[in-house]
Structure formats: structure tokens, C-alpha cells
Design a protein around this motif. Sequence first.
Motif, short mmCIF file in Angstrom:
data_model
loop_
_atom_site.label_atom_id
_atom_site.label_comp_id
_atom_site.label_asym_id
_atom_site.label_seq_id
_atom_site.Cartn_x
_atom_site.Cartn_y
_atom_site.Cartn_z
N PHE A 60 1.23 3.25 -38.98
CA PHE A 60 0.38 3.43 -37.81
C PHE A 60 0.35 2.12 -37.05
O PHE A 60 0.69 1.08 -37.59
N ARG A 61 -0.11 2.18 -35.82
CA ARG A 61 -0.30 0.94 -35.07
C ARG A 61 -1.54 1.04 -34.21
O ARG A 61 -1.98 2.14 -33.85
N GLN A 62 -2.07 -0.11 -33.89
CA GLN A 62 -3.28 -0.16 -33.07
C GLN A 62 -3.19 -1.34 -32.11
O GLN A 62 -3.11 -2.49 -32.55
N ALA A 63 -3.18 -1.01 -30.84
CA ALA A 63 -3.17 -2.03 -29.80
C ALA A 63 -4.61 -2.36 -29.42
O ALA A 63 -5.51 -1.54 -29.63
N PRO A 64 -4.85 -3.52 -28.84
CA PRO A 64 -6.21 -3.90 -28.45
C PRO A 64 -6.84 -2.86 -27.53
O PRO A 64 -6.24 -2.43 -26.55
N GLY A 65 -8.05 -2.44 -27.87
CA GLY A 65 -8.77 -1.50 -27.05
C GLY A 65 -8.32 -0.05 -27.17
O GLY A 65 -8.80 0.80 -26.44
N LYS A 66 -7.39 0.20 -28.07
CA LYS A 66 -6.86 1.56 -28.23
C LYS A 66 -7.11 2.07 -29.64
O LYS A 66 -7.33 1.29 -30.57
N GLN A 67 -7.02 3.38 -29.79
CA GLN A 67 -7.16 3.98 -31.10
C GLN A 67 -5.90 3.76 -31.92
O GLN A 67 -4.81 3.58 -31.39
N ARG A 68 -6.09 3.81 -33.23
CA ARG A 68 -4.94 3.70 -34.11
C ARG A 68 -4.09 4.96 -33.96
O ARG A 68 -4.60 6.08 -33.99
N GLU A 69 -2.77 4.76 -33.80
CA GLU A 69 -1.90 5.91 -33.57
C GLU A 69 -0.80 5.99 -34.61
O GLU A 69 -0.33 4.97 -35.15
N PHE A 70 -0.37 7.20 -34.86
CA PHE A 70 0.69 7.47 -35.81
C PHE A 70 2.03 6.98 -35.27
O PHE A 70 2.33 7.18 -34.09
N VAL A 71 2.83 6.39 -36.16
CA VAL A 71 4.16 5.92 -35.78
C VAL A 71 5.23 6.73 -36.51
O VAL A 71 6.10 7.33 -35.90
N ALA A 72 5.18 6.71 -37.83
CA ALA A 72 6.20 7.39 -38.63
C ALA A 72 5.67 7.58 -40.04
O ALA A 72 4.74 6.88 -40.46
N PRO B 273 1.45 13.64 -43.73
CA PRO B 273 0.35 13.67 -42.78
C PRO B 273 0.58 12.71 -41.61
O PRO B 273 1.26 11.69 -41.75
N THR B 274 0.02 13.06 -40.47
CA THR B 274 0.11 12.20 -39.29
C THR B 274 -1.25 11.72 -38.83
O THR B 274 -1.33 10.96 -37.87
N LYS B 275 -2.30 12.15 -39.49
CA LYS B 275 -3.65 11.76 -39.12
C LYS B 275 -4.17 10.68 -40.06
O LYS B 275 -3.92 10.70 -41.25
N THR B 276 -4.94 9.76 -39.51
CA THR B 276 -5.42 8.64 -40.31
C THR B 276 -6.30 9.11 -41.47
O THR B 276 -6.25 8.53 -42.55
#
Length: 124
Positions: A37-49, A105-108
Motif C-alpha cells: 500500500f502507499r500513502q501520500a501526504p494528506g491522502k488515504q492509504r491506497e492499495f498498490v499490489a 485482499p485489497t482493503k487495508t
Amino acid sequence: QVQLVESGGGLVQAGNSLRLSCATSGRTFSDYGVGWFRQAPGKQREFVAAISRGGGNTYYADSMKGRFTISRDNAKNTVYLQMTSLKPEDTAVYYCAASSRVAIPTKTYAYDYWGQGTQVTVSS
């Protein structure tokens, strides 16, 4: 318990590549699917692979298909994320996580254990 430690992040120019590693310890590594997963500043954590327990099945977020490749070496208890053609919008903290679920799974919320993350910064 499963411990995960990410490495391989850094500062790269757009268009270049990086390979992230996720080293695990604790319970039997092959009992877990692993996701990035990845998380950019100010954004939600998102699925990568993500990759299944045996490595035979992989799944990617649409924006990463063709650029990122996930793989695992169960003998080394390590999962890799090869990232190519990096873009400034790929800048984020990248996390690996382990899930005991059978399906990828793709959800945190579906992941049981998380690493501390590694920073990837892509300059234009």
C-alpha cells in the motif's frame, strides 16, 4: 505475530526504477498473502499490489499495472515490489502488510500486520 520491515525506498528521478523489499519474520511466511500500500501526504492509504501465499496469484491497482511487479521468495521470507517508469505522483510512503485471508485482499482492514513504511520520492 508477523514482523515486516520495508526497505529500498529513496529519492529517484521520474522515469527511473526502484525495488522495494519487505522482509518478514515470525510466523510461517507462506501462510500469508502480502500486499503493498502507499500513502501520500494528506491522502488515504491506497492499495498498490498484492500476492498470494504461494506467489501464483497477483493483483494490481489499475494505475500500477504494467509499471509495478510484485513477487515473493518464500525461502527468503521476502516480498518485492519492482517499480518502473516512476512518476512524481508515485511519491508516498510505501507499506507492506500481511493477511491470513485465502483470497488476495485489497482493503487495508483485511490485513493483520503492517510494516513501518519506506519513503519513495520521485522528482520531476
